[in-house]
Design a protein around this motif. Structure first.
Motif, PDB file in Angstrom:
ATOM      1  N   LEU A  22      40.031  64.284   1.238  1.00 21.88           N
ATOM      2  CA  LEU A  22      38.715  63.640   0.930  1.00 21.88           C
ATOM      3  C   LEU A  22      38.657  63.207  -0.436  1.00 21.88           C
ATOM      4  CD1 LEU A  22      36.446  66.174   2.984  1.00 21.88           C
ATOM      5  CD2 LEU A  22      37.390  63.922   4.051  1.00 21.88           C
ATOM      6  N   THR A  23      37.646  61.877  -0.478  1.00 23.39           N
ATOM      7  CA  THR A  23      37.465  61.502  -1.763  1.00 23.39           C
ATOM      8  C   THR A  23      36.209  61.925  -2.205  1.00 23.39           C
ATOM      9  OG1 THR A  23      39.069  59.670  -1.616  1.00 23.39           O
ATOM     10  CG2 THR A  23      37.302  59.294  -3.232  1.00 23.39           C
ATOM     11  N   LEU A  24      35.795  62.452  -3.417  1.00 24.24           N
ATOM     12  CA  LEU A  24      34.533  62.660  -3.877  1.00 24.24           C
ATOM     13  C   LEU A  24      33.965  61.396  -4.671  1.00 24.24           C
ATOM     14  CD1 LEU A  24      35.157  66.329  -4.924  1.00 24.24           C
ATOM     15  CD2 LEU A  24      34.058  65.483  -2.857  1.00 24.24           C
ATOM     16  N   PRO A  25      32.616  61.318  -4.767  1.00 21.92           N
ATOM     17  CA  PRO A  25      31.604  62.116  -3.871  1.00 21.92           C
ATOM     18  C   PRO A  25      31.617  61.627  -2.480  1.00 21.92           C
ATOM     19  CG  PRO A  25      30.568  60.266  -5.258  1.00 21.92           C
ATOM     20  CD  PRO A  25      31.862  60.378  -5.565  1.00 21.92           C
ATOM     21  N   LEU A  49      37.885  74.443   5.884  1.00 22.63           N
ATOM     22  CA  LEU A  49      38.307  73.839   7.163  1.00 22.63           C
ATOM     23  C   LEU A  49      39.470  73.208   7.320  1.00 22.63           C
ATOM     24  CD1 LEU A  49      34.800  71.977   7.797  1.00 22.63           C
ATOM     25  CD2 LEU A  49      35.689  73.902   8.899  1.00 22.63           C
ATOM     26  N   GLY A  50      40.297  73.196   5.945  1.00 24.52           N
ATOM     27  CA  GLY A  50      41.648  73.066   6.315  1.00 24.52           C
ATOM     28  C   GLY A  50      42.045  71.579   5.763  1.00 24.52           C
ATOM     29  N   PHE A  51      41.177  70.742   5.024  1.00 22.42           N
ATOM     30  CA  PHE A  51      41.664  69.579   4.579  1.00 22.42           C
ATOM     31  C   PHE A  51      42.777  69.853   3.269  1.00 22.42           C
ATOM     32  CE2 PHE A  51      37.815  68.407   6.405  1.00 22.42           C
ATOM     33  CZ  PHE A  51      38.058  67.205   7.019  1.00 22.42           C
ATOM     34  N   ARG A  52      43.534  68.979   3.296  1.00 20.98           N
ATOM     35  CA  ARG A  52      44.640  69.277   2.027  1.00 20.98           C
ATOM     36  C   ARG A  52      44.447  68.902   0.607  1.00 20.98           C
ATOM     37  NH1 ARG A  52      49.590  71.074   4.596  1.00 20.98           N
ATOM     38  NH2 ARG A  52      48.590  72.164   6.487  1.00 20.98           N
ATOM     39  N   ALA A  53      43.354  67.922   0.256  1.00 23.37           N
ATOM     40  CA  ALA A  53      43.150  67.547  -1.108  1.00 23.37           C
ATOM     41  C   ALA A  53      41.920  67.055  -1.203  1.00 23.37           C
ATOM     42  CB  ALA A  53      44.069  66.545  -1.576  1.00 23.37           C
ATOM     43  N   LEU A  54      41.267  67.370  -2.287  1.00 20.98           N
ATOM     44  CA  LEU A  54      39.996  66.772  -2.899  1.00 20.98           C
ATOM     45  C   LEU A  54      40.310  65.831  -3.920  1.00 20.98           C
ATOM     46  CD1 LEU A  54      37.834  70.001  -2.812  1.00 20.98           C
ATOM     47  CD2 LEU A  54      37.459  67.878  -1.347  1.00 20.98           C
ATOM     48  N   THR A  87      39.852  77.530  -3.085  1.00 19.08           N
ATOM     49  CA  THR A  87      40.992  78.551  -3.277  1.00 19.08           C
ATOM     50  C   THR A  87      42.199  78.122  -2.842  1.00 19.08           C
ATOM     51  OG1 THR A  87      40.598  79.354  -0.950  1.00 19.08           O
ATOM     52  CG2 THR A  87      39.281  80.432  -2.986  1.00 19.08           C
ATOM     53  N   ARG A  88      42.410  77.195  -1.953  1.00 14.08           N
ATOM     54  CA  ARG A  88      43.716  76.714  -1.237  1.00 14.08           C
ATOM     55  C   ARG A  88      43.819  75.258  -1.623  1.00 14.08           C
ATOM     56  NH1 ARG A  88      46.864  79.217   2.174  1.00 14.08           N
ATOM     57  NH2 ARG A  88      47.081  77.450   3.345  1.00 14.08           N
ATOM     58  N   ILE A  89      42.982  74.457  -1.309  1.00 16.18           N
ATOM     59  CA  ILE A  89      42.850  72.836  -1.250  1.00 16.18           C
ATOM     60  C   ILE A  89      43.418  72.427  -2.794  1.00 16.18           C
ATOM     61  CG2 ILE A  89      40.534  72.602  -2.152  1.00 16.18           C
ATOM     62  CD1 ILE A  89      40.547  70.283   0.096  1.00 16.18           C
ATOM     63  N   ALA A  90      44.292  71.171  -2.563  1.00 14.85           N
ATOM     64  CA  ALA A  90      44.826  70.620  -3.845  1.00 14.85           C
ATOM     65  C   ALA A  90      43.693  69.799  -4.437  1.00 14.85           C
ATOM     66  CB  ALA A  90      46.076  69.627  -3.343  1.00 14.85           C
TER      67      ALA A  90
END
Length: 313
Positions: A22-25, A49-54, A87-90
């Motif tokens: 997902l891309t912020l904001p 929820l398990g998305f892989r990257a922000l 904690t986990r998401i890149a």
């Protein structure tokens, strides 16, 4: 390479698989003022929820002439906050403007985020696509390509397996410098856009190539060009290919996909078909720039429940 960094890279970019970020904001359509405390909360939700990257953008200046009216936080400040609330998401920069910042400042920021996140950072680097900003920062836009290459080398030296500081000038009495604290692992460097470089240069120097969504035939041609560059490497190996895509997720799961600028409006059934096609064509990661009149949390939760499981391994 340190096992933590390798794990982060594999979770985002892996041969034959597709991961989703997902891309912020994350804003509801029409909302141009971000509540960044809420953004951090949404980031923590995406992590759970398990998305892989922000993905965090670097937008140093705003102008009434620019199409994007959103005010973006300084990327290093936001990445630091995200590192402490996930904690986990890149965490990835999409992209730090390499040509408008001193490369040692970039290296210091990247190493800091890598340390705070325990090795979850991917440093995406771009050259900027707004020529007037070069003048504002005292830079010559005609030097963009050379600046990108030179600054990349300095950042790579500072963040690699054997970190070293490459000084702009070195008087005879200059000491040897170092960047401390040293991060727990080397920081992966990713080309976002071309930076004025050839695909062969990107394949030699970057873990991969991240680009904007384009019409499928055009995207397939770009991917073929990328694969050819990777195959021309002296020692061919895996190099990632990723896409940043705008998404207006319809509340009707059966709504067919309609092209938008840099993406689609689609129901989740059509979205699954689009993503599956991208995976089949060799795309390893898609980051979604959400734009919808639906509540953002509702869209994120629907994606997590009905889309992510199809691409989870």
């Amino acid at each position: 390479m340190n096992s933590i960094a390798s794990t982060t890279e594999r979770r985002v970019f892996s041969e034959g698989r597709l991961s989703i970020g997902l891309t912020l904001p994350l804003l509801r359509v029409g909302n141009v003022v971000a509540d960044f405390r809420e953004q951090v909360e949404l980031a923590a939700l995406a992590d759970a929820l398990g998305f892989r990257a922000l993905w965090v953008r670097d937008v140093p200046l705003n102008s009434a002439d620019y199409p994007d009216p959103v005010g973006h936080l300084d990327p290093w400040v936001l990445l630091g906050a995200l590192a402490m609330h996930t904690t986990r998401i890149a965490l990835a920069s999409g992209a730090i403007v390499l040509t408008l910042r001193h490369p040692l400042h970039i290296a210091k920021g990247a190493g800091s985020v890598q340390t705070l996140s325990n090795g979850r950072f991917i440093l995406g680097l771009g050259s900027g696509d707004r020529p007037p900003e070069y003048a504002a920062f005292g830079r010559d836009g005609e030097e963009r390509r050379e600046l990108y290459r030179v600054h990349w080398e300095t950042v790579a030296a500072a963040l690699g397996e054997a970190p070293r500081v490459v000084a702009d000038r070195r008087p005879e009495d200059a000491p040897e410098f170092m960047l401390l604290p040293q991060p727990p692992s080397p920081v992966p460097m990713l080309a976002v856009g071309s930076g004025g470089q050839s695909v062969d240069w990107i394949a030699r120097h970057s873990i991969g190539w991240m680009t904007y969504h384009r019409e499928p035939e055009t995207q397939r041609a770009r991917h073929s060009m990328w694969r050819a560059a990777v195959e021309r490497l002296p020692t061919p190996g895996f190099r990632a290919f990723g896409i940043a895509m705008r998404l207006d997720l319809s509340g009707d799961p059966h709504e067919r996909a309609t092209p938008l600028s840099l993406g689609y409006r689609a129901g989740r059934d059509a979205l699954l078909e689009l993503l599956d096609d991208m995976r089949g064509n060799g795309t390893h990661h898609v980051t979604l720039n959400l734009t919808s009149d639906r509540p953002v949390r509702e869209v994120i939760e629907e994606l997590a429940a009905d889309v992510l499981p199809h691409f989870r391994t």
